[in-house]
Design a protein around this motif. Structure first.
Motif, short mmCIF file in Angstrom:
data_model
loop_
_atom_site.label_atom_id
_atom_site.label_comp_id
_atom_site.label_asym_id
_atom_site.label_seq_id
_atom_site.Cartn_x
_atom_site.Cartn_y
_atom_site.Cartn_z
N ALA A 63 42.34 -6.95 8.31
CA ALA A 63 41.88 -5.76 8.07
C ALA A 63 40.71 -5.24 8.79
O ALA A 63 40.63 -4.14 9.36
CB ALA A 63 41.89 -5.51 6.48
N PHE A 64 39.82 -5.97 8.64
CA PHE A 64 38.41 -5.86 9.45
C PHE A 64 38.68 -5.83 11.17
O PHE A 64 38.17 -4.75 11.55
CB PHE A 64 37.54 -7.02 9.12
CG PHE A 64 36.54 -6.55 7.94
CD1 PHE A 64 35.51 -6.19 7.95
CD2 PHE A 64 37.14 -6.86 6.71
CE1 PHE A 64 34.46 -6.29 6.95
CE2 PHE A 64 36.65 -6.78 5.73
CZ PHE A 64 35.21 -6.56 5.70
N ASP A 65 39.61 -6.63 11.54
CA ASP A 65 39.95 -6.52 12.79
C ASP A 65 40.61 -5.23 13.26
O ASP A 65 40.46 -4.30 14.42
CB ASP A 65 40.79 -7.75 13.25
CG ASP A 65 40.18 -9.07 13.51
OD1 ASP A 65 38.75 -9.11 13.30
OD2 ASP A 65 40.70 -10.06 13.53
N LYS A 66 41.42 -4.81 12.48
CA LYS A 66 42.40 -3.63 12.53
C LYS A 66 41.33 -2.53 12.38
O LYS A 66 41.41 -1.69 13.27
CB LYS A 66 43.22 -3.50 11.45
CG LYS A 66 44.28 -2.26 11.75
CD LYS A 66 45.67 -2.37 10.66
CE LYS A 66 46.55 -1.19 11.05
NZ LYS A 66 47.67 -1.27 9.95
N ALA A 67 40.33 -2.48 11.70
CA ALA A 67 39.18 -1.33 11.42
C ALA A 67 38.32 -1.42 12.73
O ALA A 67 38.27 -0.41 13.17
CB ALA A 67 38.57 -1.64 10.24
N MET A 68 38.00 -2.22 13.19
CA MET A 68 37.10 -2.45 14.66
C MET A 68 38.21 -1.87 15.68
O MET A 68 37.56 -1.22 16.62
CB MET A 68 36.93 -3.84 14.89
CG MET A 68 35.73 -3.98 15.80
SD MET A 68 33.98 -3.14 15.26
CE MET A 68 33.54 -4.19 14.11
N ALA A 69 39.37 -2.18 15.48
CA ALA A 69 40.17 -1.75 16.78
C ALA A 69 40.59 -0.11 16.53
O ALA A 69 40.41 0.47 17.62
CB ALA A 69 41.66 -2.47 16.64
N LEU A 70 40.59 0.24 15.28
CA LEU A 70 40.74 1.73 15.31
C LEU A 70 39.46 2.63 15.78
O LEU A 70 39.51 3.61 16.31
CB LEU A 70 40.95 2.19 13.88
CG LEU A 70 42.42 2.04 13.38
CD1 LEU A 70 42.58 1.89 11.80
CD2 LEU A 70 43.35 2.93 14.09
N CYS A 71 38.20 1.91 15.35
CA CYS A 71 37.01 2.35 15.98
C CYS A 71 36.93 2.26 17.41
O CYS A 71 36.46 3.43 17.86
CB CYS A 71 35.94 1.77 15.51
SG CYS A 71 35.62 1.96 13.78
#
Length: 452
Positions: A63-71
């Motif tokens: 989830a953190f990786d996905k959030a960073m990718a969205l950023c």
């Protein structure tokens, strides 16, 4: 009879030196004004909405990786971590223009399985560049980045990572050998089987950085490593990190740094200013650590402010003021280098420091651990004023140069150490100017001769 011209020259030199010992507040102001805070876009993403569970068990790394990718897709933004304990089986790798914001009651708890921090990344270990386990939070070549909020980052450094300390000798020795022999960076691969612990947070080749108000606990190694970075603000953070080598903040080859209102509680140095080690450090002398302001901090741990021992590219323009201890320190202010380092420490101004009980109050040595040869460091223009200390169980003031490379231009103005086993040890130093220095009980008027 003294030559008049020589006398006037001596008078003017001493006067100039005394004047230069004054704390340069205007210089500090100009450094602080030059530091830019990160600019973060309006986009926000909440990790809980992407599947992160704050249950302290589930792996929230995807989830953190996905959030960073969205950023990254949105050219930056704020990555929000709401209340809860988020287990991460692996590191957070920053992209530019991102604020990692931990809300009150939020904790990021990193796994302590070394394999979770592979593949290796380019990093540094005790002053030598190499490939190793990823730091737990890692930013490489990023700008406008922040870690903020009232939450906690826990490095789980007290078990498996702590056991690495006694096994690190092979990797440590090899890294230093590679440094001394100028082995190409691509061949300096460590990681698995070398037992070199990763840093908790590392900003590497980054600029416009803010770390504010968070709490750092239980780091595997150095807590906050500012490597080859600039325009950095660290403020309002607190620590409880008492494992091996848990330095609080390590600026290395970094410039324009403000550290203020920090509550330290560390298993090693609170702030340790570094600039590379030995051969490699000396070849990087175009990027010394410089323009570092430390103020309004509470010290607790091994040492308060340290410069060295890895400082081979040079350290200059360091300003420390209005700090105090909230517990025992081994040494209050500690400048350390040895004859392997080369480089220089110069233009250091320290004022308004209150120390309680220490082993040594002010300690400057060019012969740290008695190691090395051939590359003595230059230490000059170091100024202390308005320093108080209740007790030094070993020495009040120590200055140790070399006969052929003396420490130069040290001023000590308004220093009061109420009790010390040894007052002053001053060897191989020149132009040491002391004004209103009291160690032990202050003398009063001389007693009269007895009539009996």
């Amino acid at each position: 009879m003294m030559n008049l011209r020589y006398f006037l020259f001596l008078l003017i030199s001493t006067f100039s030196f005394a004047q230069n010992g004054e704390f340069p507040s205007a210089k500090v102001d100009s450094i602080v004004k030059r530091i830019q805070l990160p600019v973060i876009p309006a986009y926000q993403v909440n990790v809980a909405k992407l599947g992160a569970k704050g249950d302290s068990i589930s792996d929230s790394k995807p989830a953190f990786d996905k959030a960073m990718a969205l950023c990254k897709k949105n050219n930056g933004g704020t990555l929000i971590v709401p209340k809860g304990i988020y287990k991460l089986n692996g590191p957070i790798h920053f992209v530019s223009n991102v604020n990692l914001k931990l809300e009150k009651g939020a904790k990021i708890k990193f796994s302590d399985k070394p394999e979770d921090y592979l593949p290796m990344v380019l990093t540094s270990w005790e002053g030598t560049m190499l490939y190793n386990y990823s730091p737990l939070i890692y930013a490489y070549e990023c700008s406008n980045i922040a870690i903020t909020g009232e939450g906690i980052i826990d490095g789980e450094g007290g078990k498996i990572w702590k056991s690495f300390k006694e096994k690190e000798g092979k990797g440590k020795d090899l890294s230093r050998e590679m440094n001394h022999n100028n082995i190409p960076l691509k061949d300096r691969k460590f990681g698995d089987s070398y037992f070199l612990r990763p840093q908790m947070i590392q900003f590497f080749n980054c600029k416009n950085i803010l770390v504010e108000n968070i709490r750092i606990e239980n780091s595997p190694f150095w807590c906050l490593h500012l490597l080859k970075s600039e325009s950095i603000t660290i403020r309002g953070i607190s620590y409880k990190s008492l494992n091996h080598n848990n330095d609080g903040i390590d600026p290395e080859y970094s410039k324009n740094v403000l550290i203020e209102n920090v509550n330290f509680n560390n298993g090693d140095d609170n702030v340790a200013i570094k600039a590379g080690r030995d051969h490699e450090g000396r070849t990087n002398n175009a990027t010394p650590s410089e323009n570092i302001v430390i103020r309004n901090c509470n010290f607790k741990g091994l040492h308060g402010v340290v410069i060295g021992s890895e400082m081979s590219a040079g350290v200059q323009n360091v300003f420390v003021e209005n700090c105090k201890t909230i517990g025992y320190l081994k040494r209050g202010i500690y400048l350390k280098t040895n004859a392997d380092r080369g480089g220089y420490i110069k233009n250091v101004f320290i004022r308004n420091i209150q120390l309680d009980e220490v082993e040594d109050c002010l300690y400057i040595t060019a012969n740290y651990h008695g190691e090395g040869k051939g590359f003595q460091s230059e230490i000059s223009n170091i100024h202390f004023s308005n320093i108080s200390c209740n007790k030094a169980t070993a020495s009040g003031i120590v200055i140790q140069g070399f006969p052929d490379k003396k420490i130069r231009n040290i001023s000590l103005n308004t220093i009061e150490i109420k009790e010390a086993k040894n007052a002053i040890s001053n060897e191989n130093a020149e132009n040491v100017l002391m004004t209103d220095v009291f160690i032990g009980k202050r003398a009063t008027v001389p007693s009269a001769v007895s009539k009996h």
